[in-house]
Motif scaffolding. Structure first.
Motif, PDB file in Angstrom:
ATOM      1  N   GLY A   8      -6.448   3.942   0.881  1.00 22.14           N
ATOM      2  CA  GLY A   8      -6.793   4.248  -0.493  1.00 22.14           C
ATOM      3  C   GLY A   8      -7.273   3.079  -1.318  1.00 22.14           C
ATOM      4  O   GLY A   8      -7.733   3.277  -2.448  1.00 22.14           O
ATOM      5  N   GLY A   9      -7.177   1.880  -0.793  1.00 25.70           N
ATOM      6  CA  GLY A   9      -7.671   0.732  -1.518  1.00 25.70           C
ATOM      7  C   GLY A   9      -9.187   0.736  -1.574  1.00 25.70           C
ATOM      8  O   GLY A   9      -9.854   1.489  -0.867  1.00 25.70           O
ATOM      9  N   GLY A  10      -9.721  -0.110  -2.433  1.00 22.89           N
ATOM     10  CA  GLY A  10     -11.162  -0.185  -2.558  1.00 22.89           C
ATOM     11  C   GLY A  10     -11.587  -0.897  -3.817  1.00 22.89           C
ATOM     12  O   GLY A  10     -10.809  -1.622  -4.437  1.00 22.89           O
ATOM     13  N   LEU A  11     -12.833  -0.678  -4.192  1.00 20.68           N
ATOM     14  CA  LEU A  11     -13.439  -1.296  -5.361  1.00 20.68           C
ATOM     15  C   LEU A  11     -13.624  -0.254  -6.454  1.00 20.68           C
ATOM     16  O   LEU A  11     -14.153   0.837  -6.206  1.00 20.68           O
ATOM     17  N   VAL A  12     -13.198  -0.593  -7.659  1.00 21.80           N
ATOM     18  CA  VAL A  12     -13.322   0.314  -8.790  1.00 21.80           C
ATOM     19  C   VAL A  12     -13.583  -0.499 -10.054  1.00 21.80           C
ATOM     20  O   VAL A  12     -13.190  -1.667 -10.144  1.00 21.80           O
ATOM     21  N   GLN A  13     -14.255   0.107 -11.013  1.00 22.61           N
ATOM     22  CA  GLN A  13     -14.487  -0.556 -12.290  1.00 22.61           C
ATOM     23  C   GLN A  13     -13.247  -0.510 -13.165  1.00 22.61           C
ATOM     24  O   GLN A  13     -12.392   0.369 -13.022  1.00 22.61           O
ATOM     25  N   ALA A  14     -13.148  -1.459 -14.071  1.00 24.68           N
ATOM     26  CA  ALA A  14     -12.040  -1.474 -15.019  1.00 24.68           C
ATOM     27  C   ALA A  14     -11.953  -0.135 -15.742  1.00 24.68           C
ATOM     28  O   ALA A  14     -12.963   0.423 -16.168  1.00 24.68           O
ATOM     29  N   GLY A  15     -10.729   0.366 -15.871  1.00 26.65           N
ATOM     30  CA  GLY A  15     -10.504   1.665 -16.478  1.00 26.65           C
ATOM     31  C   GLY A  15     -10.484   2.804 -15.489  1.00 26.65           C
ATOM     32  O   GLY A  15     -10.086   3.921 -15.848  1.00 26.65           O
ATOM     33  N   GLY A  16     -10.874   2.540 -14.267  1.00 22.68           N
ATOM     34  CA  GLY A  16     -10.909   3.566 -13.244  1.00 22.68           C
ATOM     35  C   GLY A  16      -9.564   3.764 -12.577  1.00 22.68           C
ATOM     36  O   GLY A  16      -8.552   3.173 -12.963  1.00 22.68           O
ATOM     37  N   SER A  17      -9.563   4.600 -11.535  1.00 19.72           N
ATOM     38  CA  SER A  17      -8.326   4.977 -10.855  1.00 19.72           C
ATOM     39  C   SER A  17      -8.472   4.880  -9.346  1.00 19.72           C
ATOM     40  O   SER A  17      -9.567   5.034  -8.797  1.00 19.72           O
ATOM     41  N   LEU A  18      -7.357   4.625  -8.697  1.00 19.67           N
ATOM     42  CA  LEU A  18      -7.249   4.667  -7.254  1.00 19.67           C
ATOM     43  C   LEU A  18      -5.903   5.279  -6.891  1.00 19.67           C
ATOM     44  O   LEU A  18      -4.949   5.191  -7.666  1.00 19.67           O
ATOM     45  N   ARG A  19      -5.827   5.868  -5.720  1.00 22.85           N
ATOM     46  CA  ARG A  19      -4.587   6.432  -5.208  1.00 22.85           C
ATOM     47  C   ARG A  19      -4.310   5.830  -3.837  1.00 22.85           C
ATOM     48  O   ARG A  19      -5.076   6.036  -2.897  1.00 22.85           O
ATOM     49  N   LEU A  20      -3.228   5.090  -3.738  1.00 23.44           N
ATOM     50  CA  LEU A  20      -2.822   4.488  -2.481  1.00 23.44           C
ATOM     51  C   LEU A  20      -1.856   5.413  -1.750  1.00 23.44           C
ATOM     52  O   LEU A  20      -0.999   6.045  -2.366  1.00 23.44           O
ATOM     53  N   SER A  21      -1.994   5.468  -0.439  1.00 23.45           N
ATOM     54  CA  SER A  21      -1.123   6.274   0.395  1.00 23.45           C
ATOM     55  C   SER A  21      -0.510   5.402   1.478  1.00 23.45           C
ATOM     56  O   SER A  21      -1.141   4.466   1.964  1.00 23.45           O
ATOM     57  N   CYS A  22       0.701   5.740   1.859  1.00 21.91           N
ATOM     58  CA  CYS A  22       1.377   5.021   2.925  1.00 21.91           C
ATOM     59  C   CYS A  22       2.181   5.999   3.760  1.00 21.91           C
ATOM     60  O   CYS A  22       2.916   6.829   3.213  1.00 21.91           O
ATOM     61  N   ALA A  23       2.039   5.903   5.062  1.00 19.78           N
ATOM     62  CA  ALA A  23       2.798   6.730   5.987  1.00 19.78           C
ATOM     63  C   ALA A  23       3.554   5.827   6.948  1.00 19.78           C
ATOM     64  O   ALA A  23       2.953   4.995   7.632  1.00 19.78           O
ATOM     65  N   TYR A 104      10.673  -2.851   6.312  1.00 20.33           N
ATOM     66  CA  TYR A 104       9.408  -2.692   7.009  1.00 20.33           C
ATOM     67  C   TYR A 104       8.261  -2.902   6.030  1.00 20.33           C
ATOM     68  O   TYR A 104       8.341  -2.498   4.872  1.00 20.33           O
ATOM     69  N   TRP A 105       7.178  -3.511   6.512  1.00 17.65           N
ATOM     70  CA  TRP A 105       6.027  -3.823   5.666  1.00 17.65           C
ATOM     71  C   TRP A 105       4.726  -3.387   6.310  1.00 17.65           C
ATOM     72  O   TRP A 105       4.543  -3.506   7.522  1.00 17.65           O
ATOM     73  N   GLY A 106       3.814  -2.889   5.485  1.00 16.53           N
ATOM     74  CA  GLY A 106       2.472  -2.601   5.944  1.00 16.53           C
ATOM     75  C   GLY A 106       1.637  -3.861   6.025  1.00 16.53           C
ATOM     76  O   GLY A 106       2.061  -4.948   5.617  1.00 16.53           O
ATOM     77  N   GLN A 107       0.432  -3.727   6.539  1.00 14.44           N
ATOM     78  CA  GLN A 107      -0.460  -4.872   6.703  1.00 14.44           C
ATOM     79  C   GLN A 107      -1.200  -5.237   5.429  1.00 14.44           C
ATOM     80  O   GLN A 107      -1.785  -6.318   5.351  1.00 14.44           O
ATOM     81  N   GLY A 108      -1.190  -4.362   4.447  1.00 11.27           N
ATOM     82  CA  GLY A 108      -1.833  -4.621   3.174  1.00 11.27           C
ATOM     83  C   GLY A 108      -3.175  -3.928   3.041  1.00 11.27           C
ATOM     84  O   GLY A 108      -3.912  -3.784   4.015  1.00 11.27           O
ATOM     85  N   THR A 109      -3.488  -3.511   1.822  1.00 14.60           N
ATOM     86  CA  THR A 109      -4.775  -2.916   1.512  1.00 14.60           C
ATOM     87  C   THR A 109      -5.321  -3.562   0.242  1.00 14.60           C
ATOM     88  O   THR A 109      -4.592  -3.759  -0.727  1.00 14.60           O
ATOM     89  N   GLN A 110      -6.590  -3.912   0.263  1.00 16.31           N
ATOM     90  CA  GLN A 110      -7.205  -4.640  -0.842  1.00 16.31           C
ATOM     91  C   GLN A 110      -7.598  -3.696  -1.969  1.00 16.31           C
ATOM     92  O   GLN A 110      -8.251  -2.679  -1.744  1.00 16.31           O
ATOM     93  N   VAL A 111      -7.221  -4.065  -3.186  1.00 15.96           N
ATOM     94  CA  VAL A 111      -7.658  -3.376  -4.393  1.00 15.96           C
ATOM     95  C   VAL A 111      -8.432  -4.376  -5.239  1.00 15.96           C
ATOM     96  O   VAL A 111      -7.922  -5.452  -5.558  1.00 15.96           O
ATOM     97  N   THR A 112      -9.663  -4.025  -5.588  1.00 18.33           N
ATOM     98  CA  THR A 112     -10.502  -4.896  -6.398  1.00 18.33           C
ATOM     99  C   THR A 112     -10.986  -4.126  -7.619  1.00 18.33           C
ATOM    100  O   THR A 112     -11.571  -3.051  -7.488  1.00 18.33           O
ATOM    101  N   VAL A 113     -10.748  -4.687  -8.794  1.00 17.16           N
ATOM    102  CA  VAL A 113     -11.138  -4.060 -10.050  1.00 17.16           C
ATOM    103  C   VAL A 113     -12.155  -4.964 -10.729  1.00 17.16           C
ATOM    104  O   VAL A 113     -11.846  -6.111 -11.070  1.00 17.16           O
ATOM    105  N   SER A 114     -13.348  -4.465 -10.913  1.00 14.84           N
ATOM    106  CA  SER A 114     -14.412  -5.241 -11.530  1.00 14.84           C
ATOM    107  C   SER A 114     -14.437  -5.022 -13.034  1.00 14.84           C
ATOM    108  O   SER A 114     -14.024  -3.975 -13.539  1.00 14.84           O
ATOM    109  N   SER A 115     -14.936  -6.011 -13.757  1.00 16.47           N
ATOM    110  CA  SER A 115     -15.019  -5.935 -15.206  1.00 16.47           C
ATOM    111  C   SER A 115     -16.447  -5.897 -15.675  1.00 16.47           C
ATOM    112  O   SER A 115     -17.384  -6.061 -14.893  1.00 16.47           O
TER     113      SER A 115
END
Length: 115
Positions: A8-23, A104-115
Motif C-alpha cells: 500500500g505504500g507509494g507516492l502521493v501529493q500532500a493532502g492525499g491518502s494511502l492505505r497500508l496493509s499488513c498480513a 516480528y517486523w516487516g521489511q518496510g514499505t516506502q511512503v513518499t508525500v510530495s508538496s
C-alpha cells in the motif's frame, strides 16, 4: 522466510491518502498486538499506531486525527488508513506483530508525500 508482508505504500501529493496493509504469517499464533512504526533516515524508529487484541489503540501525537489503525488480530491482519498526508510523513513504514516473548517486523514499505 517472510512472516509479515506489507503493501500500500507509494507516492502521493500532500493532502492525499494511502492505505497500508499488513498480513502476518498464519504460522504465527497468539498475536496480542499489531501496529505500524516508521523510521526516517538518520532517526530512530518510532511508533505510529498500535492496536491490541483487547481493542485498545495508541497513536503518535503527530498522526492523531489523520491516521486510523484497524486491527484484525485473529486474522493476523492490520491496516493503516492515512489521510491528510504531509511531506513530513515521508519515510519507511514497518509493520509490527507481537506475542509473548517475541516481536516480528516487516521489511518496510516506502511512503513518499510530495508538496
Amino acid at each position: 522466510q517472510v512472516q509479515l508482508v506489507e503493501s500500500g505504500g507509494g507516492l502521493v501529493q500532500a493532502g492525499g491518502s494511502l492505505r497500508l496493509s499488513c498480513a502476518a504469517s498464519q504460522s504465527i499464533f497468539s498475536i496480542n498486538a499489531m501496529g505500524w512504526y516508521r523510521q526516517a533516515p538518520g532517526k530512530q524508529r518510532e511508533l505510529v499506531a498500535r492496536v491490541t487484541s483487547g481493542g485498545s489503540s495508541v497513536y503518535a501525537d503527530s498522526v492523531k486525527g489523520r491516521f486510523t489503525i484497524a486491527g484484525y488480530i485473529t486474522r493476523n491482519t492490520v491496516y493503516l488508513q492515512m489521510n491528510s498526508l504531509k511531506p513530513e510523513d515521508t519515510t519507511v513504514y514497518y509493520c509490527y506483530a507481537g506475542r509473548a516473548n517475541h516481536d516480528y517486523w516487516g521489511q518496510g514499505t516506502q511512503v513518499t508525500v510530495s508538496s
